[in-house]
Design a protein around this motif. Structure first.
Motif, PDB file in Angstrom:
ATOM      1  N   GLY A 167       0.818  -1.203   0.000  1.00 54.96           N
ATOM      2  CA  GLY A 167       0.000   0.000   0.000  1.00 54.96           C
ATOM      3  C   GLY A 167       0.850   1.249   0.000  1.00 54.96           C
ATOM      4  O   GLY A 167       2.086   1.200   0.009  1.00 54.96           O
ATOM      5  N   ILE A 168       0.154   2.374  -0.003  1.00 49.10           N
ATOM      6  CA  ILE A 168       0.776   3.687  -0.061  1.00 49.10           C
ATOM      7  C   ILE A 168       0.329   4.498   1.149  1.00 49.10           C
ATOM      8  O   ILE A 168      -0.852   4.479   1.522  1.00 49.10           O
ATOM      9  N   PHE A 169       1.273   5.208   1.751  1.00 48.07           N
ATOM     10  CA  PHE A 169       0.976   6.112   2.861  1.00 48.07           C
ATOM     11  C   PHE A 169       1.360   7.525   2.415  1.00 48.07           C
ATOM     12  O   PHE A 169       2.515   7.776   2.061  1.00 48.07           O
ATOM     13  N   VAL A 170       0.403   8.418   2.422  1.00 44.53           N
ATOM     14  CA  VAL A 170       0.649   9.796   1.982  1.00 44.53           C
ATOM     15  C   VAL A 170       1.018  10.665   3.175  1.00 44.53           C
ATOM     16  O   VAL A 170       0.322  10.671   4.192  1.00 44.53           O
ATOM     17  N   GLY A 171       2.115  11.405   3.020  1.00 47.66           N
ATOM     18  CA  GLY A 171       2.498  12.413   4.009  1.00 47.66           C
ATOM     19  C   GLY A 171       2.149  13.784   3.456  1.00 47.66           C
ATOM     20  O   GLY A 171       2.920  14.350   2.674  1.00 47.66           O
ATOM     21  N   PRO A 172       0.997  14.350   3.811  1.00 47.98           N
ATOM     22  CA  PRO A 172       0.531  15.570   3.157  1.00 47.98           C
ATOM     23  C   PRO A 172       1.354  16.815   3.473  1.00 47.98           C
ATOM     24  O   PRO A 172       1.348  17.760   2.679  1.00 47.98           O
ATOM     25  N   SER A 173       2.064  16.837   4.584  1.00 50.01           N
ATOM     26  CA  SER A 173       2.884  18.012   4.887  1.00 50.01           C
ATOM     27  C   SER A 173       4.064  18.098   3.914  1.00 50.01           C
ATOM     28  O   SER A 173       4.279  19.126   3.255  1.00 50.01           O
ATOM     29  N   ASP A 174       4.838  17.008   3.826  1.00 49.42           N
ATOM     30  CA  ASP A 174       5.936  17.002   2.863  1.00 49.42           C
ATOM     31  C   ASP A 174       5.418  17.123   1.436  1.00 49.42           C
ATOM     32  O   ASP A 174       6.045  17.776   0.595  1.00 49.42           O
ATOM     33  N   PHE A 175       4.277  16.504   1.177  1.00 48.41           N
ATOM     34  CA  PHE A 175       3.713  16.582  -0.175  1.00 48.41           C
ATOM     35  C   PHE A 175       3.373  18.026  -0.530  1.00 48.41           C
ATOM     36  O   PHE A 175       3.578  18.466  -1.667  1.00 48.41           O
ATOM     37  N   SER A 176       2.895  18.793   0.453  1.00 56.08           N
ATOM     38  CA  SER A 176       2.566  20.198   0.178  1.00 56.08           C
ATOM     39  C   SER A 176       3.818  21.013  -0.099  1.00 56.08           C
ATOM     40  O   SER A 176       3.798  21.938  -0.929  1.00 56.08           O
ATOM     41  N   ILE A 177       4.916  20.686   0.586  1.00 56.89           N
ATOM     42  CA  ILE A 177       6.176  21.379   0.320  1.00 56.89           C
ATOM     43  C   ILE A 177       6.634  21.097  -1.106  1.00 56.89           C
ATOM     44  O   ILE A 177       7.042  22.006  -1.844  1.00 56.89           O
ATOM     45  N   ALA A 178       6.557  19.819  -1.499  1.00 57.02           N
ATOM     46  CA  ALA A 178       6.944  19.452  -2.862  1.00 57.02           C
ATOM     47  C   ALA A 178       5.993  20.068  -3.886  1.00 57.02           C
ATOM     48  O   ALA A 178       6.420  20.547  -4.943  1.00 57.02           O
ATOM     49  N   TRP A 179       4.704  20.053  -3.560  1.00 55.00           N
ATOM     50  CA  TRP A 179       3.689  20.537  -4.499  1.00 55.00           C
ATOM     51  C   TRP A 179       3.865  22.026  -4.796  1.00 55.00           C
ATOM     52  O   TRP A 179       3.622  22.471  -5.921  1.00 55.00           O
ATOM     53  N   THR A 180       4.294  22.774  -3.784  1.00 57.27           N
ATOM     54  CA  THR A 180       4.468  24.223  -3.954  1.00 57.27           C
ATOM     55  C   THR A 180       5.925  24.598  -4.236  1.00 57.27           C
ATOM     56  O   THR A 180       6.290  25.768  -4.169  1.00 57.27           O
ATOM     57  N   ASN A 181       6.745  23.579  -4.550  1.00 57.99           N
ATOM     58  CA  ASN A 181       8.163  23.814  -4.812  1.00 57.99           C
ATOM     59  C   ASN A 181       8.847  24.557  -3.655  1.00 57.99           C
ATOM     60  O   ASN A 181       9.646  25.477  -3.856  1.00 57.99           O
ATOM     61  N   GLY A 182       8.480  24.160  -2.435  1.00 61.47           N
ATOM     62  CA  GLY A 182       9.114  24.708  -1.248  1.00 61.47           C
ATOM     63  C   GLY A 182       8.557  26.032  -0.770  1.00 61.47           C
ATOM     64  O   GLY A 182       9.106  26.634   0.156  1.00 61.47           O
ATOM     65  N   ALA A 183       7.455  26.472  -1.364  1.00 64.03           N
ATOM     66  CA  ALA A 183       6.917  27.791  -1.010  1.00 64.03           C
ATOM     67  C   ALA A 183       6.023  27.758   0.216  1.00 64.03           C
ATOM     68  O   ALA A 183       5.812  28.793   0.854  1.00 64.03           O
ATOM     69  N   ALA A 184       5.487  26.585   0.571  1.00 64.92           N
ATOM     70  CA  ALA A 184       4.527  26.547   1.677  1.00 64.92           C
ATOM     71  C   ALA A 184       4.462  25.152   2.276  1.00 64.92           C
ATOM     72  O   ALA A 184       4.770  24.149   1.611  1.00 64.92           O
ATOM     73  N   ILE A 185       4.049  25.108   3.535  1.00 66.65           N
ATOM     74  CA  ILE A 185       3.705  23.836   4.172  1.00 66.65           C
ATOM     75  C   ILE A 185       2.263  23.944   4.622  1.00 66.65           C
ATOM     76  O   ILE A 185       1.936  24.708   5.534  1.00 66.65           O
ATOM     77  N   ASN A 186       1.405  23.208   3.946  1.00 67.02           N
ATOM     78  CA  ASN A 186      -0.033  23.287   4.199  1.00 67.02           C
ATOM     79  C   ASN A 186      -0.655  21.942   3.858  1.00 67.02           C
ATOM     80  O   ASN A 186      -1.029  21.694   2.713  1.00 67.02           O
ATOM     81  N   PRO A 187      -0.742  21.040   4.846  1.00 66.13           N
ATOM     82  CA  PRO A 187      -1.259  19.695   4.571  1.00 66.13           C
ATOM     83  C   PRO A 187      -2.709  19.670   4.107  1.00 66.13           C
ATOM     84  O   PRO A 187      -3.157  18.645   3.588  1.00 66.13           O
ATOM     85  N   GLY A 188      -3.425  20.780   4.282  1.00 66.09           N
ATOM     86  CA  GLY A 188      -4.801  20.855   3.801  1.00 66.09           C
ATOM     87  C   GLY A 188      -4.931  21.651   2.520  1.00 66.09           C
ATOM     88  O   GLY A 188      -6.047  22.057   2.150  1.00 66.09           O
ATOM     89  N   LEU A 189      -3.831  21.875   1.818  1.00 64.88           N
ATOM     90  CA  LEU A 189      -3.824  22.698   0.612  1.00 64.88           C
ATOM     91  C   LEU A 189      -4.823  22.183  -0.412  1.00 64.88           C
ATOM     92  O   LEU A 189      -4.724  21.053  -0.888  1.00 64.88           O
ATOM     93  N   GLU A 190      -5.780  23.036  -0.748  1.00 61.75           N
ATOM     94  CA  GLU A 190      -6.843  22.603  -1.666  1.00 61.75           C
ATOM     95  C   GLU A 190      -6.301  22.270  -3.053  1.00 61.75           C
ATOM     96  O   GLU A 190      -6.783  21.353  -3.717  1.00 61.75           O
ATOM     97  N   ASP A 191      -5.270  22.983  -3.463  1.00 62.00           N
ATOM     98  CA  ASP A 191      -4.721  22.793  -4.804  1.00 62.00           C
ATOM     99  C   ASP A 191      -4.159  21.394  -5.025  1.00 62.00           C
ATOM    100  O   ASP A 191      -4.091  20.931  -6.170  1.00 62.00           O
ATOM    101  N   MET A 192      -3.756  20.708  -3.956  1.00 61.56           N
ATOM    102  CA  MET A 192      -3.174  19.376  -4.127  1.00 61.56           C
ATOM    103  C   MET A 192      -4.164  18.256  -3.814  1.00 61.56           C
ATOM    104  O   MET A 192      -3.817  17.076  -3.906  1.00 61.56           O
ATOM    105  N   MET A 193      -5.392  18.601  -3.429  1.00 55.08           N
ATOM    106  CA  MET A 193      -6.366  17.579  -3.052  1.00 55.08           C
ATOM    107  C   MET A 193      -6.695  16.638  -4.205  1.00 55.08           C
ATOM    108  O   MET A 193      -6.949  15.450  -4.000  1.00 55.08           O
ATOM    109  N   SER A 194      -6.686  17.139  -5.427  1.00 54.89           N
ATOM    110  CA  SER A 194      -6.975  16.254  -6.559  1.00 54.89           C
ATOM    111  C   SER A 194      -5.882  15.202  -6.699  1.00 54.89           C
ATOM    112  O   SER A 194      -6.153  14.047  -7.060  1.00 54.89           O
ATOM    113  N   ALA A 195      -4.634  15.588  -6.403  1.00 55.18           N
ATOM    114  CA  ALA A 195      -3.541  14.622  -6.461  1.00 55.18           C
ATOM    115  C   ALA A 195      -3.670  13.588  -5.349  1.00 55.18           C
ATOM    116  O   ALA A 195      -3.441  12.389  -5.562  1.00 55.18           O
TER     117      ALA A 195
END
Length: 256
Positions: A167-195
């Motif tokens: 299985g897969i375990f998602v770490g949304p805090s680190d994922f948000s950092i990667a998603w925003t190219n290091g601009a933010a840490i936001n585990p509830g970021l709406e922009d990445m919810m589709s991913a």
């Protein structure tokens, strides 16, 4: 019930998250209403000795024990299983080679390269037949690879295709950092919810288990609708902060 049994029943499993390397604290967590307890070696203070000692009170409470190992410490995955863990979470699995090394450490031959040494685990679970134990463990012990970068997302299907990855375990805090190219840490970021939804649905489509760390409990229902069934909630510090605040609020409200 084992973690596999709970997840196979397609029910939401809420795990506590432990970073304090003290079996008494773990014992207290296991006595709460949570469904499972996760011992964190990556960002928490747990180490090999506290994993060995901390798994015992979790199993004594008849709850699944999960361990998150440090980045790249795949040999610790085998040790966690030997100590009695139901599942191991490996952070920062960003390549197929990472996934293969993790799976190899988790599974006995011919599927993997895990060596024999299940004395603690068998005794703690009341098993005395080594052959029977050997024949069951590749299916029952779960290898959960963390997806928390764009690199991992790009090869999600390849990670899921690795034999022994359960299985897969998602770490949304680190994922948000990667998603925003290091601009933010936001585990509830709406922009990445589709991913995050895409990861959950693609994981479930392969008949594997989707898990996620939940920073905001109000998002739990949304994650469940995406296919996630193992959800990690909070830490000891957060439990104490929220519990103390609730008690103080009630006490102060009674003062007239």
């Amino acid at each position: 019930m084992s973690l596999l049994d709970l997840l196979s029943a397609d029910q939401a499993v809420f795990t506590a998250w432990s970073g304090i390397p003290d079996p008494l604290t773990v014992d207290a967590l296991a006595a709460t209403a949570v469904d499972a307890v996760t011992l964190d070696m990556q960002h928490g203070g747990h180490h090999e000795d506290s994993i060995l000692r901390g798994i015992a009170p979790i199993l004594a409470a008849n709850k699944p024990a999960i361990v998150r190992i440090p980045v790249g410490r795949f040999e610790m995955a085998s040790r966690a299983l030997d100590f009695g863990a139901d599942a191991v979470i490996a952070p920062m699995v960003n390549t197929v080679a990472d996934a293969e090394a993790f799976a190899a450490s988790m599974k006995y031959p011919p599927l993997g390269q895990r060596s024999w040494g299940a004395g603690f685990a068998m005794a703690r679970r009341g098993h005395s037949d080594p052959a029977r134990w050997l024949g069951s463990q590749n299916d029952k012990t779960l290898a959960l690879a963390m997806v928390e970068t764009r690199e991992a997302l790009a090869i999600l299907d390849d990670i899921l295709a690795v034999p022994g990855i359960d299985g897969i375990f998602v770490g949304p805090s680190d994922f948000s950092i990667a998603w925003t190219n290091g601009a933010a840490i936001n585990p509830g970021l709406e922009d990445m919810m589709s991913a995050i939804e895409d990861i959950g649905r693609r994981t479930r489509a392969t008949n594997k288990h989707a898990a996620i760390y939940v920073v905001d409990p109000a998002l739990s229902g949304r994650y469940i609708s995406y296919g996630y069934r193992l959800l990690a909630l909070g830490t000891e510090q957060r439990y104490m902060t929220l519990g103390a605040q609730q008690l103080l609020n009630a006490a102060r409200a009674s003062v007239v």
